[in-house]
Scaffold this motif. Structure first.
Motif, PDB file in Angstrom:
ATOM      1  N   GLY A 140       0.779  -1.228   0.000  1.00 58.07           N
ATOM      2  CA  GLY A 140       0.000   0.000   0.000  1.00 58.07           C
ATOM      3  C   GLY A 140       0.812   1.281   0.000  1.00 58.07           C
ATOM      4  N   TYR A 141       2.113   1.200  -0.232  1.00 64.49           N
ATOM      5  CA  TYR A 141       2.966   2.393  -0.273  1.00 64.49           C
ATOM      6  C   TYR A 141       3.139   2.848  -1.712  1.00 64.49           C
ATOM      7  CZ  TYR A 141       4.298   1.462   4.557  1.00 64.49           C
ATOM      8  OH  TYR A 141       4.284   1.261   5.916  1.00 64.49           O
ATOM      9  N   GLN A 142       3.049   4.175  -1.935  1.00 65.03           N
ATOM     10  CA  GLN A 142       3.246   4.747  -3.261  1.00 65.03           C
ATOM     11  C   GLN A 142       4.137   5.973  -3.134  1.00 65.03           C
ATOM     12  OE1 GLN A 142      -0.661   5.619  -4.627  1.00 65.03           O
ATOM     13  NE2 GLN A 142      -1.194   3.485  -4.975  1.00 65.03           N
ATOM     14  N   ARG A 143       4.612   6.467  -4.263  1.00 62.83           N
ATOM     15  CA  ARG A 143       5.459   7.662  -4.338  1.00 62.83           C
ATOM     16  C   ARG A 143       6.730   7.541  -3.497  1.00 62.83           C
ATOM     17  NH1 ARG A 143       0.894  12.401  -4.252  1.00 62.83           N
ATOM     18  NH2 ARG A 143      -0.132  11.722  -6.136  1.00 62.83           N
ATOM     19  N   LEU A 144       7.514   6.542  -3.807  1.00 59.89           N
ATOM     20  CA  LEU A 144       8.787   6.320  -3.111  1.00 59.89           C
ATOM     21  C   LEU A 144       9.830   7.305  -3.621  1.00 59.89           C
ATOM     22  CD1 LEU A 144       8.972   2.443  -3.374  1.00 59.89           C
ATOM     23  CD2 LEU A 144       8.007   3.779  -1.533  1.00 59.89           C
ATOM     24  N   ARG A 145      10.736   7.683  -2.749  1.00 54.87           N
ATOM     25  CA  ARG A 145      11.863   8.532  -3.155  1.00 54.87           C
ATOM     26  C   ARG A 145      13.039   8.261  -2.230  1.00 54.87           C
ATOM     27  NH1 ARG A 145      10.965  14.466  -1.013  1.00 54.87           N
ATOM     28  NH2 ARG A 145      10.376  13.907   1.082  1.00 54.87           N
ATOM     29  N   ASN A 146      14.182   8.816  -2.559  1.00 63.41           N
ATOM     30  CA  ASN A 146      15.427   8.652  -1.802  1.00 63.41           C
ATOM     31  C   ASN A 146      15.772   7.171  -1.573  1.00 63.41           C
ATOM     32  OD1 ASN A 146      15.563  11.403  -1.670  1.00 63.41           O
ATOM     33  ND2 ASN A 146      14.835  11.542   0.426  1.00 63.41           N
ATOM     34  N   SER A 149      23.284  -6.434  -0.346  1.00 63.43           N
ATOM     35  CA  SER A 149      22.910  -7.021  -1.631  1.00 63.43           C
ATOM     36  C   SER A 149      21.419  -7.290  -1.770  1.00 63.43           C
ATOM     37  CB  SER A 149      23.678  -8.322  -1.852  1.00 63.43           C
ATOM     38  OG  SER A 149      23.321  -9.259  -0.857  1.00 63.43           O
ATOM     39  N   MET A 150      20.672  -7.391  -0.671  1.00 65.75           N
ATOM     40  CA  MET A 150      19.238  -7.682  -0.794  1.00 65.75           C
ATOM     41  C   MET A 150      18.324  -6.712  -0.056  1.00 65.75           C
ATOM     42  SD  MET A 150      18.787 -11.048   1.568  1.00 65.75           S
ATOM     43  CE  MET A 150      20.418 -11.699   1.747  1.00 65.75           C
ATOM     44  N   HIS A 151      18.847  -5.783   0.713  1.00 66.14           N
ATOM     45  CA  HIS A 151      18.028  -4.824   1.450  1.00 66.14           C
ATOM     46  C   HIS A 151      18.168  -3.422   0.857  1.00 66.14           C
ATOM     47  CE1 HIS A 151      18.385  -7.982   4.550  1.00 66.14           C
ATOM     48  NE2 HIS A 151      17.139  -7.628   4.819  1.00 66.14           N
ATOM     49  N   PHE A 152      17.026  -2.801   0.622  1.00 65.72           N
ATOM     50  CA  PHE A 152      16.989  -1.442   0.088  1.00 65.72           C
ATOM     51  C   PHE A 152      16.031  -0.624   0.932  1.00 65.72           C
ATOM     52  CE2 PHE A 152      18.287  -4.085  -3.386  1.00 65.72           C
ATOM     53  CZ  PHE A 152      19.249  -3.342  -4.042  1.00 65.72           C
ATOM     54  N   SER A 153      16.271   0.671   1.037  1.00 70.95           N
ATOM     55  CA  SER A 153      15.355   1.532   1.776  1.00 70.95           C
ATOM     56  C   SER A 153      14.869   2.638   0.852  1.00 70.95           C
ATOM     57  CB  SER A 153      16.031   2.127   3.008  1.00 70.95           C
ATOM     58  OG  SER A 153      17.022   3.045   2.640  1.00 70.95           O
ATOM     59  N   ALA A 154      13.706   3.176   1.202  1.00 70.29           N
ATOM     60  CA  ALA A 154      13.125   4.286   0.459  1.00 70.29           C
ATOM     61  C   ALA A 154      12.304   5.123   1.427  1.00 70.29           C
ATOM     62  CB  ALA A 154      12.254   3.783  -0.678  1.00 70.29           C
ATOM     63  N   GLU A 155      12.098   6.368   1.070  1.00 69.64           N
ATOM     64  CA  GLU A 155      11.327   7.268   1.918  1.00 69.64           C
ATOM     65  C   GLU A 155       9.940   7.447   1.317  1.00 69.64           C
ATOM     66  OE1 GLU A 155      11.484  11.899   3.264  1.00 69.64           O
ATOM     67  OE2 GLU A 155      13.364  10.849   2.924  1.00 69.64           O
TER      68      GLU A 155
END
Length: 62
Positions: free
Chosen positions: A14-20, A26-32
């Motif tokens: 249910g998350y939209q409009r990711l940035r940063n 190698s398998m973990h990513f973050s976004a704001e």
């Protein structure tokens, strides 16, 4: 960086409009998202929300 896969996993929660976007390993990513940082495991498809007050990750349910 697999931004399309990250966006697809985040959209299923249910998350939209990711940035940063940031790469942790190698398998973990973050976004704001609206001031909240989410961490995504692209192999298992799990999503965690980072609590800025306790500096801990909280697992999100679909």
């Amino acid at each position: 960086m697999p931004k399309k896969k990250i966006r697809e996993i985040a959209a299923s929660y249910g998350y939209q409009r990711l940035r940063n976007y940031r790469k942790w390993d190698s398998m973990h990513f973050s976004a704001e998202v609206n001031g909240v940082v989410i961490v995504i495991n692209i192999k298992s498809g799990e999503l965690h929300e980072r609590n800025p007050f306790t500096k801990k990750l909280m697992k999100q349910e679909r």
